[in-house]
Structures are given as C-alpha cells and as structure tokens.
Write a protein that holds these residues in place. Structure first.
Motif, PDB file in Angstrom:
ATOM      1  N   TYR A 132       0.953  -1.284  -0.030  1.00  0.00           N
ATOM      2  CA  TYR A 132       0.002  -0.149   0.113  1.00  0.00           C
ATOM      3  C   TYR A 132       0.889   1.196   0.175  1.00  0.00           C
ATOM      4  CZ  TYR A 132      -3.589   3.300   1.537  1.00  0.00           C
ATOM      5  OH  TYR A 132      -4.355   4.510   1.620  1.00  0.00           O
ATOM      6  N   GLU A 133       1.832   1.206   0.869  1.00  0.00           N
ATOM      7  CA  GLU A 133       2.872   2.557   0.689  1.00  0.00           C
ATOM      8  C   GLU A 133       3.621   2.674  -0.519  1.00  0.00           C
ATOM      9  OE1 GLU A 133       3.691   2.999   5.730  1.00  0.00           O
ATOM     10  OE2 GLU A 133       4.989   1.860   4.377  1.00  0.00           O
ATOM     11  N   PHE A 134       3.765   1.343  -1.074  1.00  0.00           N
ATOM     12  CA  PHE A 134       4.451   1.444  -2.447  1.00  0.00           C
ATOM     13  C   PHE A 134       3.919   2.386  -3.426  1.00  0.00           C
ATOM     14  CE2 PHE A 134       6.300  -0.779  -6.197  1.00  0.00           C
ATOM     15  CZ  PHE A 134       7.449  -0.274  -6.257  1.00  0.00           C
ATOM     16  N   TYR A 135       2.498   2.405  -3.277  1.00  0.00           N
ATOM     17  CA  TYR A 135       1.832   3.127  -4.218  1.00  0.00           C
ATOM     18  C   TYR A 135       2.048   4.621  -3.965  1.00  0.00           C
ATOM     19  CZ  TYR A 135      -0.285  -0.994  -6.164  1.00  0.00           C
ATOM     20  OH  TYR A 135      -0.576  -2.245  -6.724  1.00  0.00           O
ATOM     21  N   LEU A 136       2.437   4.933  -3.038  1.00  0.00           N
ATOM     22  CA  LEU A 136       2.762   6.210  -2.259  1.00  0.00           C
ATOM     23  C   LEU A 136       4.226   6.614  -2.741  1.00  0.00           C
ATOM     24  CD1 LEU A 136       1.139   8.676  -0.902  1.00  0.00           C
ATOM     25  CD2 LEU A 136       2.011   7.843   0.982  1.00  0.00           C
ATOM     26  N   GLY A 137       4.841   5.871  -3.301  1.00  0.00           N
ATOM     27  CA  GLY A 137       6.188   5.995  -3.463  1.00  0.00           C
ATOM     28  C   GLY A 137       7.053   5.739  -2.589  1.00  0.00           C
TER      29      GLY A 137
END
Length: 444
Positions: free
Chosen positions: A434-439
């Motif tokens: 999920y945080e990966f989609y936030l960069g």
C-alpha cells in the motif's frame, strides 16, 4: 603431425573449459550467500532478463530518435559503373571489337520541407524513448512486489520451521515421559503409541515446512535470475512491523495517479498518437527537396584514364523538386482517419489505467485494514491458546490431564501459531504494498 594437431586442439578445449569454469566459479563466489531484501531488489534491477530486454527496447527507441534527427540532413551517395560490349564489325563476322563505357558520380538530396513531418517525427520519437523508460519502471515495480512476496514467503517458512522444531522437541520429551510412566505401569500402551504417532506427525510437518522453504527459495532465485549457487539464504530481520499506521486512501490515490509510471506511460501514448495525427495531416502538404550531383561518363574511349576522366567529360547539376499531392488514392485520408482512431484508443487506455490504478489502491487499502485486524485477532488468539497449552502441558506432566483434551488443546495452539505467523507477514506485506503506491521504497 596429425597426433600433434589433435593434442593441440584438446589442450585448447581443456583450457577454454577451465577458463569458463573459473569464470562461473568466480561469479558464484562474488554472490553473497545470505541476501537481504534490499540486495535482492538491487540485484534484480540489474540482472532480471525482462528488465534487460526492456532496457534494450529503450536503446532501440533512442536509435529511432537519432534516425529521425538525421532525416533533417542531406544524404550523399557515390556511384560508378563500367561495362564492356563485344560485337562483330563486318557482316561476315571476321572482325570483332570490344567497346567500353562507364560513369562515375556523387549525388545528394536534401528535403527542405515536408509539411512539418520531419520535426514532428523527432518529437514523437523523443516521446517514444520516454515511454520505453516508463515501461522499464512499470516492470521494475512489478518485479519489486513479486520479490517482496517471495522473500516474505521464505520468512513465513522459517518461522514455521522454528515452531515445528519446538513441537518435535516437545513431542520427544512427552514420548519419553509416557514411556517412563508405561514402564511404571501408570499409563497404558495406547498412550505411548499416541505420543509416537504425534511425534511422527510433527516430524512430517517439519519436513513439509523445510521443503516449502526450499521451494520458495527457488522461486526467489528465478526472479533474481540466479543460476547455480552453492549457498543461498535470506536474512531474517529481528522484527517485522505489521501494525504501522498507514496514510489515508485519497492521499495515496492522488499521488499514484500523478506519479505512477503506468499512468505516465499511458499519457505519453496519447501525446504520441496526437503527433501521429499531425504526421498524417502533413501528407496533404507539398514536399520541397534540393538535389545536386557531379559526375562523368565515357564510351568507347581508348585513351580512358580513371583519374583524367573528370577533365574530359565532367558534369554538374543541381535543382529543386516540388511535389504536390493532388490525388493519392485515399492514402492520406485513411492515414488521418486511422490516426484519429488511435488517439481515441490511447485515451481509452489512459482512462482504463487510471480506473485500474484507483481500484488497485483501494483494494490495497482494504487489504491493509483486513490484514491489520486479522493480525490483532491472531495475536490475541495465540496468547490465549499458548497459555492454555502451557497449562495442559503442566497437567500432562503431573498426570492429571485427559490425553484427548490435551491433544485438542495442542491442535488449537498449533493452528493459532500458524494463523499468527501468516497474519503477521500478511499484514507486513500489505502495508508495504500500500505504501509502495505512495512512492515509499519497500524495506523490512
């Protein structure tokens, strides 16, 4: 002499084999025996075959861009010909002759104007290079998630092995205690057999967990494009954070729609399609080109000399050519229509990419919430069942426990332990995805 040649060939072959073997051994020795997640990700970005091919696609797109730029320049060609003709001088065929003829020259053509096609093609090729780079980033993101999943699967296997080893040790101790009581006449033979069967089951489960770890390591090695490696293992972190706070969904979706490479690539596809329409429209416009050339020719000259020929029969020419399309059998009209269709298709692709990404991030957010709830429940469930199992073990030790109640509680504890391990790593993985989609880079 033949024996010497064969011996030399054998020595060359053996020498090549030893060098090849040495290079393979050196490569294997240069690889670490134990990998952390960061090392796995960096190695995959440099060595994954899919990424290598995509980077080659980028280089190919760069060559297309260079070719488009070179189209603005004039070309230059050299030409030359030389031929000999044999024929009879007299009608009776008694006298023959050979004539020679030839020509040499240099020519050049330069497109001065083509309806803006050439400069538009350069801009389009530049966008194609950028699009190819975004394709690399999309694949890097996909491989990053796959490697992270495979890495955490191995960590799950490692914890499963540890608690299965503990179960085997406990079963061995319980079997020894049952045998002593059987020898003392306080329990029946059936109880001993039940503990022996449980020990066999625990050893089977331990072997299954070890095999699962081996298989998951193979999966990770495939993602890393690792061949023969003498040793391969992963680092087990001291702690895996599974209950970290996560940002709200609108923030993640907004960032993802503005920065994710699949969206950037889809947006570039729309711009590329727009430029393709501009190129198609240029087919209606005239083309102006400049041509020039110099050369010489000769025929049946007995005094012919290559270097003196330009003094004898030297010509120069230059001129402008204007080509105006009047009737092209619907070629331009069809090209424009297909270019408009391609624009609509690229816009649909962009809209679909945005919708897919929004739903994917929303699903990731829901997965995080569910995984965190399951992790909390699994933690509580394990704590209760662990205490009950400890009490059951103590009752078994002092001889006050019912064997069937003990095994029931033991099974509940095993299930709780398995659920806890799975929930912990599922929560950790879901948070990082999920945080990966936030960069946010993935790390443990």
């Amino acid at each position: 002499m033949l024996k010497l040649t064969i011996k030399s060939l054998l020595l060359i072959f053996l020498g090549f084999s030893s060098v090849q073997g040495f290079s393979q051994d050196s490569l294997a020795k240069s690889l670490p025996p134990v990998w952390d997640l960061a090392t796995c990700l960096e190695y995959a970005k440099s060595n994954n075959i899919t990424l290598k091919n995509l980077r080659l696609d980028t280089k190919s797109a760069e060559q297309d861009k260079l070719l488009a730029k070179a189209a603005l320049l004039p070309d230059l060609y050299g030409s030359g010909s030389l031929s000999y003709n044999h024929y009879n001088r007299n009608t009776n065929g008694t006298t023959t002759a050979i004539n020679s003829s030839g020509s040499y020259g240099v020519s050049s053509a330069w497109t001065l104007y083509q309806g803006g096609y050439l400069k538009t093609d350069i801009r389009q090729k530049d966008l194609s290079v950028q699009s190819a780079n975004f394709n690399v980033l999309v694949s890097e993101n996909d491989i990053t998630l796959q490697i992270t999943q495979a890495y955490l699967n191995i960590l799950v296997d490692k914890e499963s092995i540890i608690y299965n080893q503990d179960l085997v040790k406990t079963s061995i101790a319980q079997l020894a205690q049952a045998k002593r009581r059987f020898d003392a006449g306080t329990v029946a033979k059936k109880v001993v057999i039940q503990f022996e069967a449980q020990l066999a089951t625990d050893r089977y489960n331990l072997t299954a967990a070890e095999n699962a770890e081996r298989q998951d390591k193979i999966t990770l090695k495939q993602l890393l494009q690792l061949g023969q490696t003498p040793e391969f293992d992963v680092v087990k972190p001291d702690t895996v954070i599974s209950d970290a706070a996560v940002p709200d969904l609108p923030t993640v979706q907004k960032y993802a729609l503005e920065n994710r490479p699949e969206i950037k690539g889809a947006e570039l596809s729309v711009r590329i399609a727009d430029l393709n329409l501009t190129k198609a429209k240029s087919g209606y416009l005239p083309t102006l080109s400049l041509g020039a050339g110099i050369g010489t020719s000769f025929a049946n000259d007995p005094t012919y000399n290559t270097f003196r020929q330009f003094d004898n029969n030297f010509y120069q020419q230059a001129g402008l050519t204007l080509s105006v399309p009047i009737f092209t059998k619907r070629i331009n009209k069809t090209n424009v229509a297909k270019a408009r269709i391609a624009i609509d298709q690229s816009r649909n692709t962009l809209e679909n990419a945005k919708t897919t990404l929004s739903l994917t991030t929303e699903q990731a957010f829901i997965t995080v919430q569910n995984a965190k709830t399951q992790y909390v429940s699994a933690t509580e469930n394990l704590a209760y069942n662990k205490e009950l199992y400890r009490i059951s073990n103590e009752e078994l030790r002092i001889g006050t426990a019912n064997i069937y109640d003990f095994y029931q509680q033991r099974n509940l504890y095993v299930q709780a332990q398995q659920s806890f391990i799975q929930a912990k790593y599922n929560a950790a993985l879901s948070v990082r995805i999920y945080e990966f989609y936030l960069g946010v880079p993935i790390k443990l």
